[in-house]
Write a protein that holds these residues in place. Structure first.
Motif, PDB file in Angstrom:
ATOM      1  N   UNK A   1     104.038  53.162  23.128  1.00  0.00           N
ATOM      2  CA  UNK A   1     102.582  53.084  23.224  1.00  0.00           C
ATOM      3  C   UNK A   1     101.973  54.483  23.237  1.00  0.00           C
ATOM      4  N   UNK A   2     100.708  54.529  22.851  1.00  0.00           N
ATOM      5  CA  UNK A   2      99.915  55.742  23.030  1.00  0.00           C
ATOM      6  C   UNK A   2      98.918  55.458  24.138  1.00  0.00           C
ATOM      7  N   UNK A   3      98.880  56.326  25.137  1.00  0.00           N
ATOM      8  CA  UNK A   3      98.059  56.060  26.311  1.00  0.00           C
ATOM      9  C   UNK A   3      96.874  57.021  26.417  1.00  0.00           C
ATOM     10  N   UNK A   4      96.564  57.740  25.339  1.00  0.00           N
ATOM     11  CA  UNK A   4      95.462  58.693  25.362  1.00  0.00           C
ATOM     12  C   UNK A   4      94.167  58.002  25.809  1.00  0.00           C
ATOM     13  N   UNK A   5      93.536  58.548  26.816  1.00  0.00           N
ATOM     14  CA  UNK A   5      92.278  57.995  27.308  1.00  0.00           C
ATOM     15  C   UNK A   5      92.427  57.137  28.547  1.00  0.00           C
TER      16      UNK A   5
ATOM     17  N   UNK B   1      96.963  53.528  34.409  1.00  0.00           N
ATOM     18  CA  UNK B   1      98.412  53.547  34.169  1.00  0.00           C
ATOM     19  C   UNK B   1      99.161  52.879  35.318  1.00  0.00           C
ATOM     20  N   UNK B   2      98.687  53.118  36.525  1.00  0.00           N
ATOM     21  CA  UNK B   2      99.310  52.478  37.685  1.00  0.00           C
ATOM     22  C   UNK B   2      99.115  50.960  37.625  1.00  0.00           C
TER      23      UNK B   2
ATOM     24  N   UNK C   1     102.450  41.187  28.604  1.00  0.00           N
ATOM     25  CA  UNK C   1     101.761  42.051  29.561  1.00  0.00           C
ATOM     26  C   UNK C   1     101.122  43.256  28.879  1.00  0.00           C
ATOM     27  N   UNK C   2     101.855  43.877  27.963  1.00  0.00           N
ATOM     28  CA  UNK C   2     101.316  45.021  27.234  1.00  0.00           C
ATOM     29  C   UNK C   2     100.159  44.607  26.325  1.00  0.00           C
ATOM     30  N   UNK C   3     100.325  43.490  25.636  1.00  0.00           N
ATOM     31  CA  UNK C   3      99.270  43.006  24.746  1.00  0.00           C
ATOM     32  C   UNK C   3      97.987  42.694  25.516  1.00  0.00           C
TER      33      UNK C   3
ATOM     34  N   UNK D   1      92.331  44.363  27.261  1.00  0.00           N
ATOM     35  CA  UNK D   1      91.360  44.726  28.295  1.00  0.00           C
ATOM     36  C   UNK D   1      91.097  46.226  28.327  1.00  0.00           C
ATOM     37  N   UNK D   2      92.058  47.010  27.820  1.00  0.00           N
ATOM     38  CA  UNK D   2      91.940  48.466  27.834  1.00  0.00           C
ATOM     39  C   UNK D   2      92.308  49.008  26.451  1.00  0.00           C
ATOM     40  N   UNK D   3      91.351  49.063  25.544  1.00  0.00           N
ATOM     41  CA  UNK D   3      91.620  49.455  24.154  1.00  0.00           C
ATOM     42  C   UNK D   3      92.228  50.851  24.003  1.00  0.00           C
ATOM     43  N   UNK D   4      92.183  51.645  25.044  1.00  0.00           N
ATOM     44  CA  UNK D   4      92.775  52.988  24.963  1.00  0.00           C
ATOM     45  C   UNK D   4      94.300  52.910  24.834  1.00  0.00           C
TER      46      UNK D   4
END
Length: 204
Positions: free
Chosen positions: A26-30, A36-37, A92-94, A99-102
């Motif tokens: 995944x890319x978590x930028x933003x 993340x927690x 879970x990731x999907x 909910x969090x497009x970032x």
């Protein structure tokens, strides 16, 4: 990063790949630290979500024989190393990404085979292991219930058959004697006409 530290970091990622049933890049930028927690908590025991350096992840992937990761390892990267239900982790990731497009799901690996983002989405659409087990258990229970009903029905069916046979025998004893008409004993006493002629003395 010093060489010993680099080697230790690569070894840790290698161990994570080897211990996991699959992995999702995944890319978590933003995303904030708090988000993340939240993502880690939502994955629970199904996955270990870890931020990795792209260069180290590439080396580790090559060491464990995973191909097709190099193009995915760009930008801020975190890998969900799946240790539990693969489908549940993908769900879970999907759901978190919706909910969090970032959070951007870039691809992954399952059983040593590289997957793209579309294949991860298809994986998330599958039924979880628990749901499948519940369906199998339900089908087995239904089959056993049908078998039990059949076994319980056999004695009653046999009793009805025996009762009908007994009633018919009372009305027609020849059934028990082996014939469909008169009793066998009466039939045996009859002498055929041809035999009677042979035994009768001829007239002078």
């Amino acid at each position: 990063m010093a060489r010993p530290e680099k080697a230790a970091a690569v070894a840790e990622i290698v161990d994570s790949f080897n211990d996991a049933a699959g992995a999702v890049l995944t890319e978590y930028r933003g995303l904030t630290v708090k988000e993340l927690q939240t993502l880690r908590r939502s994955l629970g025991e199904n996955a270990n979500y870890a931020v990795v350096k792209n260069t180290l992840a590439k080396i580790a992937a090559h060491e464990v024989g995973i191909e097709g990761f190099d193009d995915l390892l760009n930008g801020p990267t975190a890998i969900a190393f799946i240790t539990g239900d693969v489908v549940e982790a993908a769900k879970g990731l999907r759901d978190f990404a919706k909910a969090n497009p970032a959070l951007i799901i870039k691809g992954g690996v399952l059983d040593g085979n590289a997957l793209d983002a579309a294949e991860i989405a298809k994986l998330a659409d599958l039924e979880s292991r628990e749901v499948l087990l519940a369906k199998v258990a339900g089908a087995l229970t239904a089959t056993m219930a049908q078998a039990l009903y059949a076994f319980n029905a056999l004695p009653s069916q046999t009793a009805r058959l025996a009762g009908a046979l007994q009633e018919k025998a009372a009305n027609d004893p020849s059934i028990l004697a082996g014939g469909a008409g008169e009793p066998a004993a009466a039939a045996a006493e009859e002498v055929p006409a041809a035999e009677a002629d042979e035994d009768t003395p001829a007239e002078a």
